[in-house]
Design a protein around this motif. Structure first.
Motif, PDB file in Angstrom:
ATOM      1  N   GLY A  67      20.285  77.610  -1.712  1.00 38.72           N
ATOM      2  CA  GLY A  67      19.563  78.785  -1.208  1.00 38.72           C
ATOM      3  C   GLY A  67      20.336  79.623  -0.213  1.00 38.72           C
ATOM      4  O   GLY A  67      19.751  80.489   0.446  1.00 38.72           O
ATOM      5  N   VAL A  68      21.633  79.357  -0.109  1.00 41.97           N
ATOM      6  CA  VAL A  68      22.483  80.154   0.789  1.00 41.97           C
ATOM      7  C   VAL A  68      23.798  80.478   0.060  1.00 41.97           C
ATOM      8  O   VAL A  68      24.111  79.864  -0.951  1.00 41.97           O
ATOM      9  N   SER A  69      24.550  81.396   0.593  1.00 44.49           N
ATOM     10  CA  SER A  69      25.807  81.771  -0.054  1.00 44.49           C
ATOM     11  C   SER A  69      26.805  80.621  -0.006  1.00 44.49           C
ATOM     12  O   SER A  69      26.703  79.716   0.824  1.00 44.49           O
ATOM     13  N   SER A  70      27.796  80.651  -0.898  1.00 42.89           N
ATOM     14  CA  SER A  70      28.814  79.597  -0.874  1.00 42.89           C
ATOM     15  C   SER A  70      29.678  79.705   0.382  1.00 42.89           C
ATOM     16  O   SER A  70      30.302  78.719   0.780  1.00 42.89           O
ATOM     17  N   ARG A  71      29.679  80.874   1.040  1.00 39.96           N
ATOM     18  CA  ARG A  71      30.335  80.977   2.350  1.00 39.96           C
ATOM     19  C   ARG A  71      29.617  80.085   3.369  1.00 39.96           C
ATOM     20  O   ARG A  71      30.249  79.355   4.131  1.00 39.96           O
ATOM     21  N   ALA A  72      28.285  80.151   3.342  1.00 38.65           N
ATOM     22  CA  ALA A  72      27.508  79.314   4.261  1.00 38.65           C
ATOM     23  C   ALA A  72      27.692  77.835   3.920  1.00 38.65           C
ATOM     24  O   ALA A  72      27.731  76.980   4.814  1.00 38.65           O
ATOM     25  N   ILE A  73      27.817  77.523   2.634  1.00 36.89           N
ATOM     26  CA  ILE A  73      28.046  76.127   2.247  1.00 36.89           C
ATOM     27  C   ILE A  73      29.429  75.676   2.725  1.00 36.89           C
ATOM     28  O   ILE A  73      29.611  74.522   3.119  1.00 36.89           O
ATOM     29  N   THR A 121      41.866  85.127  -2.377  1.00 37.74           N
ATOM     30  CA  THR A 121      41.331  84.385  -1.239  1.00 37.74           C
ATOM     31  C   THR A 121      39.812  84.385  -1.323  1.00 37.74           C
ATOM     32  O   THR A 121      39.212  85.268  -1.940  1.00 37.74           O
ATOM     33  N   SER A 122      39.184  83.416  -0.704  1.00 37.39           N
ATOM     34  CA  SER A 122      37.721  83.344  -0.737  1.00 37.39           C
ATOM     35  C   SER A 122      37.098  84.613  -0.173  1.00 37.39           C
ATOM     36  O   SER A 122      36.107  85.118  -0.710  1.00 37.39           O
ATOM     37  N   ASP A 123      37.686  85.128   0.894  1.00 37.08           N
ATOM     38  CA  ASP A 123      37.142  86.353   1.493  1.00 37.08           C
ATOM     39  C   ASP A 123      37.190  87.512   0.508  1.00 37.08           C
ATOM     40  O   ASP A 123      36.218  88.263   0.359  1.00 37.08           O
ATOM     41  N   ILE A 127      34.193  89.746  -1.346  1.00 39.36           N
ATOM     42  CA  ILE A 127      34.157  91.222  -1.320  1.00 39.36           C
ATOM     43  C   ILE A 127      33.937  91.758  -2.735  1.00 39.36           C
ATOM     44  O   ILE A 127      33.127  92.666  -2.955  1.00 39.36           O
ATOM     45  N   ALA A 128      34.645  91.173  -3.688  1.00 40.36           N
ATOM     46  CA  ALA A 128      34.513  91.622  -5.078  1.00 40.36           C
ATOM     47  C   ALA A 128      33.127  91.303  -5.626  1.00 40.36           C
ATOM     48  O   ALA A 128      32.528  92.119  -6.345  1.00 40.36           O
ATOM     49  N   ALA A 129      32.598  90.123  -5.284  1.00 35.72           N
ATOM     50  CA  ALA A 129      31.255  89.754  -5.751  1.00 35.72           C
ATOM     51  C   ALA A 129      30.205  90.723  -5.216  1.00 35.72           C
ATOM     52  O   ALA A 129      29.331  91.193  -5.951  1.00 35.72           O
ATOM     53  N   LEU A 130      30.305  91.026  -3.932  1.00 36.58           N
ATOM     54  CA  LEU A 130      29.334  91.944  -3.323  1.00 36.58           C
ATOM     55  C   LEU A 130      29.456  93.343  -3.919  1.00 36.58           C
ATOM     56  O   LEU A 130      28.436  94.023  -4.148  1.00 36.58           O
ATOM     57  N   ALA A 131      30.682  93.778  -4.189  1.00 37.19           N
ATOM     58  CA  ALA A 131      30.879  95.092  -4.809  1.00 37.19           C
ATOM     59  C   ALA A 131      30.241  95.127  -6.193  1.00 37.19           C
ATOM     60  O   ALA A 131      29.639  96.129  -6.592  1.00 37.19           O
TER      61      ALA A 131
END
Lengths: 142, 142, 142, 142
Positions: A67-73, A121-123, A127-131
């Motif tokens: 239920g959270v982004s993979s960044r949060a994981i 990079t993960s970052d 960015i690409a996913a959000l775009a």
């Protein structure tokens, strides 16, 4: 409940790759999952390595699973490594604890799917996913 | 795209073991994989322990899966331990994050397979892998 | 206890492929395992499909696991299908119930390893495996 | 050896779905794999059920693993049910023994990937897969 149509999934992938090209990223792979974590669409750009399908799906599926982004994981994995490691063996697709997996929500904030991107990079993957999500007129989970 | 023939795979293994003998290394094991990560040839020298097949394959398959050498994956595992650990459960062969797994590329730089060596120190394993690739007239990924 | 040396394993593989050539068989793959079921050597001829490593190992490992040839396991699978199917999920390498997996024994009849061959019909695979064992001066389990 | 580019994979999927529409088939899913069995692209039409990604991949991956179409594997499963069932546990993606998984070959007849289609009857799935391969200017294995 809204759904991510195959057409919208195609739009997301197209925009993810356009963002990658605009930023000069390495070859990307993108997976679009429905609310149940099942694949709607996937594409791997020429030159991407062979494990990218599993990583893209693992980022998106992990996000939906918790239920959270993979960044949060990824942060959770730093704080509680054994917890996140233990989840890996009970999730068929595994959990990839690194940015690039983003939940897509409907107008009421309910998950309707997720996007997983990998290759740079993960970052940059995130960015690409959000775009991609924005370009398809959809909403990423805040 | 070129392929690694079984004959070339045999040449690589022979040269890996010759390098090990020249350097006085412990008994080595060598796995040669095609571009998709499927075994072409494998040999384990007398006296090597029983897990060597899986380690040799895991070094080479991990390299192909992520597109970098297993030495680079070893560094990645230092920098981002939970990420690399998480991949282990989504790769059938596992990922072995230690030097000795080297991608073989064609003239255009595209992967055509990989070599995984294990048995001595990781550094020596990699030296033997690189010697094997060169002896077969093939090119290791830079 | 006698062991199958890497040199002997190489002799077996060479003779398996020579038999295949003599009989005009399809591209073959051959796996040589030690008494514990661990891979000593493997080779896949050019043109063989990608699952051949697992099938070759599964025939040989199943034979060692149950103490009979994979031909006998094939018959067992006809007689007791659910029993053999159940074993598949508790053996890491799986069990392949088809001829071509043959146990190698020492002078006292004790297993010292096994050979698994795949690529042509099961009957031909077994003929090639037996030829390989004999050519290396070793003894197949009766 | 030729490769299936992402662009070609997209062409195949588009033509698979066009064939499905022309024939009035149920919602289809199509997976395009490279020679090593790794996903290049996948799409699941709106209304298709959730297991379709795994079935499409399992048809195509099984074909590549054994070197024959999933239709031939389906016949093999009738003739030798325990053999095919046993393979299921040694193939990470499983093997789906039903028509719709077709190998794509280069000019020399070597596999460069595979297409898996699912959603309607197996026969219709295969018709759509073959139409997709032909529309992209590629060659199905005879």
């Amino acid at each position: 409940m809204a759904r991510i149509s195959l057409e919208a999934a195609g739009d997301i992938i197209e925009a993810v790759f356009a963002k990658g090209a605009a930023l000069g990223l390495k070859p990307l792979s993108a997976a679009i999952l429905d609310a149940g974590g099942h694949l709607i669409a996937f594409a791997r750009q020429d030159g991407a390595s062979t494990l990218r399908p599993q990583i893209a799906v693992g980022k998106a599926a992990g996000a939906l699973g918790l239920g959270v982004s993979s960044r949060a994981i990824g942060q959770m994995a730093v704080d509680r490594p054994t917890f996140v490691a233990a989840l890996g063996s009970i999730v068929p697709s595994g959990i990839v604890p690194a940015a690039g997996g983003v939940i897509v929500v409907d107008a009421g904030g309910q998950p309707i799917g997720a996007v997983g991107v990998t290759g740079d990079t993960s970052d940059n993957d995130e960015i690409a996913a959000l775009a991609g999500i924005a370009a398809a007129g959809l909403q990423a989970q805040a």
